[in-house]
Design a protein around this motif. Structure first.
Motif, PDB file in Angstrom:
ATOM      1  N   GLN A 392       0.755  -1.277   0.029  1.00  0.00           N
ATOM      2  CA  GLN A 392       0.108  -0.038   0.006  1.00  0.00           C
ATOM      3  C   GLN A 392       0.798   1.446   0.006  1.00  0.00           C
ATOM      4  OE1 GLN A 392      -2.398  -0.281   3.466  1.00  0.00           O
ATOM      5  NE2 GLN A 392      -0.740  -0.573   4.925  1.00  0.00           N
ATOM      6  N   ARG A 471      -7.772  -8.344 -13.666  1.00  0.00           N
ATOM      7  CA  ARG A 471      -7.491  -6.941 -12.826  1.00  0.00           C
ATOM      8  C   ARG A 471      -7.843  -7.415 -11.394  1.00  0.00           C
ATOM      9  NH1 ARG A 471      -6.930  -1.675 -14.745  1.00  0.00           N
ATOM     10  NH2 ARG A 471      -7.263  -0.132 -13.157  1.00  0.00           N
ATOM     11  N   ASN A 474      -6.402  -5.779  -5.943  1.00  0.00           N
ATOM     12  CA  ASN A 474      -5.424  -4.934  -5.373  1.00  0.00           C
ATOM     13  C   ASN A 474      -4.405  -4.229  -6.750  1.00  0.00           C
ATOM     14  OD1 ASN A 474      -3.971  -6.875  -6.150  1.00  0.00           O
ATOM     15  ND2 ASN A 474      -2.527  -7.170  -4.537  1.00  0.00           N
ATOM     16  N   HIS A 475      -4.948  -4.358  -7.849  1.00  0.00           N
ATOM     17  CA  HIS A 475      -4.437  -4.107  -9.060  1.00  0.00           C
ATOM     18  C   HIS A 475      -3.901  -2.385  -8.858  1.00  0.00           C
ATOM     19  CE1 HIS A 475      -3.831  -2.300 -13.115  1.00  0.00           C
ATOM     20  NE2 HIS A 475      -3.468  -3.374 -13.220  1.00  0.00           N
ATOM     21  N   ASP A 476      -4.899  -1.576  -8.509  1.00  0.00           N
ATOM     22  CA  ASP A 476      -4.421  -0.147  -8.511  1.00  0.00           C
ATOM     23  C   ASP A 476      -3.703   0.209  -7.464  1.00  0.00           C
ATOM     24  OD1 ASP A 476      -6.144  -0.024 -11.013  1.00  0.00           O
ATOM     25  OD2 ASP A 476      -7.822   1.098 -10.037  1.00  0.00           O
ATOM     26  N   ARG A 477      -4.081  -0.413  -6.404  1.00  0.00           N
ATOM     27  CA  ARG A 477      -3.245  -0.163  -5.077  1.00  0.00           C
ATOM     28  C   ARG A 477      -1.629  -0.443  -5.185  1.00  0.00           C
ATOM     29  NH1 ARG A 477      -5.724  -2.938  -1.949  1.00  0.00           N
ATOM     30  NH2 ARG A 477      -4.149  -4.905  -1.203  1.00  0.00           N
ATOM     31  N   LEU A 479      -0.111  -0.761  -8.011  1.00  0.00           N
ATOM     32  CA  LEU A 479       0.718   0.361  -8.901  1.00  0.00           C
ATOM     33  C   LEU A 479       0.914   1.411  -8.237  1.00  0.00           C
ATOM     34  CD1 LEU A 479      -1.170  -0.664 -12.242  1.00  0.00           C
ATOM     35  CD2 LEU A 479       1.195  -1.201 -11.687  1.00  0.00           C
ATOM     36  N   ALA A 480       0.184   1.922  -7.542  1.00  0.00           N
ATOM     37  CA  ALA A 480       0.281   3.115  -6.719  1.00  0.00           C
ATOM     38  C   ALA A 480       1.304   3.151  -5.741  1.00  0.00           C
ATOM     39  CB  ALA A 480      -1.064   3.610  -5.883  1.00  0.00           C
ATOM     40  N   THR A 489      -0.848  -8.344 -14.000  1.00  0.00           N
ATOM     41  CA  THR A 489      -2.232  -9.297 -14.269  1.00  0.00           C
ATOM     42  C   THR A 489      -2.122 -10.474 -13.394  1.00  0.00           C
ATOM     43  OG1 THR A 489      -4.130  -9.830 -15.754  1.00  0.00           O
ATOM     44  CG2 THR A 489      -1.612 -10.141 -16.342  1.00  0.00           C
TER      45      THR A 489
END
Length: 539
Positions: A392, A471, A474-477, A479-480, A489
């Protein structure tokens, strides 16, 4: 955990062998071999005409290609799950042939060897005096039986100015979590070789329906429905795995270059430390059995044959002047993981310079190899994620302590060594985590603006983890949290990697499901990393 009846005998024997004697005494290997019933080849020779059922049920394989040679493998097993695989306790002659053509009208090499019962009637042939960078066909014979035909390829000459090279990257194939359709697609690729990054088999029990494969009840025998602990357990599990037709097709199509991770022995083990903190003298007996079965079932040369609980698996292969591959072993020599759960805040132990992931000998070997390398690309096939991977984007982030994040000091030594050797085009190949990742390797992961020193290509699983998703939640988290993470993926599949004089290209192959056979193949994404300017860019 369920133990086979023989396990109690092994453990009783182990109590009389102290840990120091295991690791240091000259008689340790002999004592361990006795305790685990691992004799050297000594059986009398039998008549192969006595074999009444097809002994080539596990197919054929090749591996570790060199410019003038390649390893050829098979294992005789007319009855997969019977004692001795349905064969007598005798050494059986097996002849082999290598040809320029699939009809075997132009023979390049041939010979005869013995399949010893002490090695579960496995065959390892180092077929040499072959031409460099050439496709060949091979097969075995014993009695009146002929094996399926395999196709292999030797490596380019060490000094060759070869212009391109394509290879596959696979790993993590839990039998009871899905079909291995990805292997069928892999067999159709045009490749020089396939790298297997570990978790070739899993130690967990397999029920009679093969779990997610949902076979009719009773399809598989009860003997598989227990965790692998003894040598017989591991041998039976490899028999099950090699019986899969999609895997056999991939092995018959390409030479494999293999290394292991944890599940070939036991989940998350580290050196002589077991997952459940068994006494080391007990765990090393299990490790000896696992390592023996691994060698018996892989296309590996004689120098990789284990001695008791020790096996030299790290090794170097050259593919002309284009690429040097340093195949690593991050399990056998590593320090035990930091105390506590796997995912936790960075632990002070990870920064301890006394800790190791590779062991001192393997570290020196890698650094020496890098110092002498004249290859354009230096590639590290290995097991667990090298790049930093925070869960995170907040100060209370967690990292996996079974990966290199739990071994920050050894990671720093590795990256500093690459820098000192002038390695400009570094590619790390990774498995373990059942997802496709693409990372830029930063010289300092704490600084997103830090120099990119290479790329890490993480290949997803063949079946482990089930169908997965395009996707994940937790994909976006993720990457962020990790600016150096370029792609993610969680579908199943494999990697195709192509190296040439201008760039490395990674094609992330995926299939939409593994809970049924026949899934179609797609390319989820493709990235390149230019020579002399590392970093992943969309292709």
């Amino acid at each position: 955990m369920t133990h086979s009846p023989h396990d109690s005998e092994l453990r009783a024997a182990a109590r009389h062998i102290g840990r120091r004697r295991f690791l240091t005494a000259t008689s340790a290997a002999a004592a361990l071999a006795f305790a685990t019933n691992l004799p050297t080849a000594q059986a009398a020779e039998g008549d192969p005409r006595s074999i009444t059922r097809d002994p080539f049920t596990l197919g054929v394989a090749s591996g570790d290609p060199r410019p003038g040679s390649v390893v050829l493998w098979t294992r005789l097993a007319p009855a997969l799950f019977e004692p001795g695989n349905g064969l007598p306790d005798l050494a059986l002659p097996v002849s082999w042939e290598v040809a320029h053509d699939e009809r075997f009208s132009r023979i390049a090499a041939r010979g005869t060897t013995l399949a010893h019962p002490e090695f579960n009637h496995s065959v390892h042939v180092d077929a040499d005096q072959l031409d460099a960078d050439r496709r060949y066909f091979y097969r075995f014979r014993t009695g009146g039986w002929i094996s399926p035909v395999g196709r292999t390829r030797t490596a380019p000459a060490t000094a060759a100015d070869n212009g391109s090279l394509s290879f596959g990257v696979v790993g993590c194939q839990r039998y009871d979590q899905g079909h291995w359709t990805a292997y069928r697609h892999l067999a159709d690729e045009d490749l020089h070789a396939v790298f297997h990054t570990g978790d070739y088999q899993y130690e967990y029990a397999v029920n009679s329906t093969a779990g997610a494969r949902a076979y009719p009840a009773g399809t598989l025998p009860p003997i598989l429905n227990r965790e692998t602990v003894t040598l017989d357990d591991y041998r039976l599990r490899y028999a099950l795995y090699h019986s899969d037709p999609d895997m056999r097709a991939a092995h018959a199509a390409h030479p494999f270059i293999v290394t292991w991770d944890d599940h070939e022995t036991e989940n998350n083990y580290a050196g002589d430390h077991s997952e459940n903190n068994d006494p080391p003298e007990e765990f090393l007996i299990r490790r000896a059995a696992a390592y023996r079965a691994y060698w018996e079932n892989m296309p590996l040369r004689a120098p990789q044959q284990p001695t008791g609980p020790d096996m030299r698996l790290y090794r170097r292969l050259h593919f002309g002047r284009l690429a040097q591959f340093d195949v690593l072993d991050t399990r056998q020599y590593r320090s035990v993981q930091a105390p506590g759960p796997n995912w936790q805040a960075p632990h002070p132990a990870s920064a301890d310079p006394a800790r190791t992931m590779l062991g001192a000998g393997q570290e020196r070997w890698l650094q020496d190899g890098w110092q002498r390398s004249r290859a354009l690309w230096n590639v590290l096939p290995q097991q667990v994620v090298l790049s930093e991977r925070r869960d995170q984007p907040t100060p209370d982030y967690l990292v996996s302590h079974d990966s290199w994040d739990g071994y920050a000091a050894p990671r720093e030594r590795l990256l500093a060594g690459a820098e000192a050797a002038g390695i400009e085009n570094l590619v790390v190949l990774t498995g373990d985590v059942h997802v496709h990742y693409g990372f830029d390797i930063k010289r300092d992961f704490a600084d997103p603006a830090s120099r990119t020193v290479g790329v890490e290509l993480v290949g997803t699983s063949i079946s482990s983890g089930g169908n997965g998703s395009d996707r994940p939640a937790n994909h976006d988290r993720l990457l962020a949290s990790n600016p150096h993470l370029r792609f993610y993926t969680a579908r199943r599949g494999y990697l195709k990697v192509t190296l040439d004089r201008e760039q490395a290209r990674a094609d992330y192959r995926t299939i939409p499901y593994v809970n049924a056979p026949g899934a179609p193949l797609a390319t989820a994404a493709s990235f390149i990393s230019p020579v002399g300017n590392p970093g992943l860019r969309p292709a």
